[in-house]
Scaffold this motif. Structure first.
Motif, PDB file in Angstrom:
ATOM      1  N   SER A  61      20.585   3.200 -35.924  1.00  0.00           N
ATOM      2  CA  SER A  61      19.973   4.500 -35.656  1.00  0.00           C
ATOM      3  C   SER A  61      20.932   5.318 -34.782  1.00  0.00           C
ATOM      4  CB  SER A  61      18.637   4.334 -34.938  1.00  0.00           C
ATOM      5  OG  SER A  61      18.816   3.780 -33.648  1.00  0.00           O
ATOM      6  N   SER A  63      20.723   8.635 -31.787  1.00  0.00           N
ATOM      7  CA  SER A  63      19.857   9.503 -30.992  1.00  0.00           C
ATOM      8  C   SER A  63      20.278  10.966 -31.110  1.00  0.00           C
ATOM      9  CB  SER A  63      19.910   9.076 -29.523  1.00  0.00           C
ATOM     10  OG  SER A  63      19.170   9.976 -28.710  1.00  0.00           O
ATOM     11  N   THR A  65      18.577  13.064 -28.806  1.00  0.00           N
ATOM     12  CA  THR A  65      17.906  13.523 -27.582  1.00  0.00           C
ATOM     13  C   THR A  65      18.718  14.571 -26.832  1.00  0.00           C
ATOM     14  OG1 THR A  65      16.823  11.382 -27.334  1.00  0.00           O
ATOM     15  CG2 THR A  65      16.910  12.791 -25.387  1.00  0.00           C
ATOM     16  N   ASN A  69      14.601  17.444 -28.807  1.00  0.00           N
ATOM     17  CA  ASN A  69      13.492  16.564 -28.442  1.00  0.00           C
ATOM     18  C   ASN A  69      12.436  16.442 -29.533  1.00  0.00           C
ATOM     19  OD1 ASN A  69      14.381  15.851 -25.827  1.00  0.00           O
ATOM     20  ND2 ASN A  69      13.710  17.836 -25.045  1.00  0.00           N
ATOM     21  N   ASP A 240       9.400   4.110 -35.119  1.00  0.00           N
ATOM     22  CA  ASP A 240       8.957   5.374 -34.544  1.00  0.00           C
ATOM     23  C   ASP A 240       7.530   5.674 -35.002  1.00  0.00           C
ATOM     24  OD1 ASP A 240       8.835   8.370 -33.954  1.00  0.00           O
ATOM     25  OD2 ASP A 240      10.863   7.883 -33.314  1.00  0.00           O
ATOM     26  N   GLY A 260      11.054   8.630 -30.646  1.00  0.00           N
ATOM     27  CA  GLY A 260      12.328   8.194 -30.081  1.00  0.00           C
ATOM     28  C   GLY A 260      13.409   9.244 -30.119  1.00  0.00           C
ATOM     29  N   ASN A 261      13.097  10.425 -30.702  1.00  0.00           N
ATOM     30  CA  ASN A 261      14.101  11.481 -30.865  1.00  0.00           C
ATOM     31  C   ASN A 261      15.369  10.916 -31.493  1.00  0.00           C
ATOM     32  OD1 ASN A 261      12.426  13.411 -29.625  1.00  0.00           O
ATOM     33  ND2 ASN A 261      13.121  12.760 -27.602  1.00  0.00           N
ATOM     34  N   ALA A 262      15.190  10.251 -32.615  1.00  0.00           N
ATOM     35  CA  ALA A 262      16.303   9.537 -33.241  1.00  0.00           C
ATOM     36  C   ALA A 262      16.204   9.611 -34.760  1.00  0.00           C
ATOM     37  CB  ALA A 262      16.316   8.080 -32.785  1.00  0.00           C
TER      38      ALA A 262
END
Length: 289
Positions: A61, A63, A65, A69, A240, A260-262
């Motif tokens: 994965s 991110s 972030t 968001n 998620d 998870g903002n991913a």
């Protein structure tokens, strides 16, 4: 002469009897089918036609972030990922490894609640539910002063896909998928996904089937080109609890998640387990009975 069964397995002489009573090597299903683990990690289902296949989380994965968001949707232009954010209302560019490229373009001037994005090979198309419209942007993210409405069919559009000829919009009001031509004209074709999920969030066309992401069960569902549910579902909740967008790259599926903002990668897995499901670890099983 001797043969070897399984990676690192011991050699056995021809006609020698050898017991395969380990659950890790021999699997007997309830219907009588018997599978022997080949001990290889190839995903060649042509060589192993009796192996079953499906998608599972790959463990990979990346991110978003630092940039976003609320990742809503994702598309692929052949080289880069583009992630649409609901928080910043912009589109961020990431390389194939998920590294942010420092490039983004805003869609807030057109719609304050952007939900879906797709790439048609030349242009980006973003669907927003503040105005229930689809907006066209060039490869540099410049708005092309062209949009079309989904309101007559769907007042809460969530995702958009391009199949090479038509656009497909999934919506949360009718819990259905709607077909539009390249000019945004509704083609009087739709199919319901409410039996599977009543909170659809994303859609993708993989060249043969549709995949629709939903948050009722935190899953992705596969449909035929005619909109018939195939029975194949990918569980996403372990990664998620708020999955949103989806895109296919090669044979892999990448799915965005708000929790998870991913962005998470799902790969096709090969193998069977004792329930006839997908085995972990890309193991191949050869049917012997």
């Amino acid at each position: 002469m001797a043969i070897s069964l399984g990676a690192g397995g011991s050699f056995s002489a021809i006609n020698e009897k050898k017991e395969f009573n380990s659950d890790a090597n021999l699997i007997t299903l309830e219907d009588g089918r018997v599978y022997l683990k080949g001990g290889v990690t190839s995903t060649d289902v042509t060589t192993y036609p009796d192996a079953t296949s499906g998608f599972a989380y790959s463990g990979t994965s990346f991110s978003v972030t630092a940039q976003e968001n609320e990742p809503r949707d994702i598309t692929w232009d052949g080289t880069y990922f583009w992630v649409l954010g609901g928080d910043g209302r912009d589109v961020g560019k990431y390389n194939a490894s998920g590294v942010y490229q420092g490039v983004a373009f805003s869609v807030s001037a057109q719609d304050t609640i952007p939900e879906g994005i797709t790439w048609d090979g030349t242009y980006f198309w973003v669907v927003g539910r503040a105005e229930d419209k689809v907006y066209k942007y060039n490869a540099s993210g410049v708005y092309q002063n062209l949009n079309w409405s989904t309101a007559s069919q769907e007042a809460n559009p969530k995702g958009i896909a391009w199949d090479g000829t038509h656009f497909w919009i999934v919506g949360n009001t009718g819990d259905a998928v709607y077909k539009y031509n390249a000019s945004g004209v509704y083609q009087n074709v739709s199919f319901s996904i409410s039996a599977q999920d009543i909170i659809p969030t994303g859609i993708e066309w993989d060249g043969t089937h549709f995949w629709v992401v939903g948050q009722t069960n935190d899953s992705a569902y596969r449909y035929t080109a005619s909109g018939v549910y195939t029975g194949e579902t990918i569980s996403l909740g372990a990664q998620d609890s708020a999955p949103n967008g989806i895109v296919q790259v090669g044979t892999d599926l990448w799915i965005t998640g708000d929790t998870g903002n991913a962005v998470y990668k799902y790969q096709k897995q090969i193998g069977v387990d004792s329930q006839g499901g997908i085995a972990d670890g890309n193991q191949n099983y050869v049917r012997i009975k």
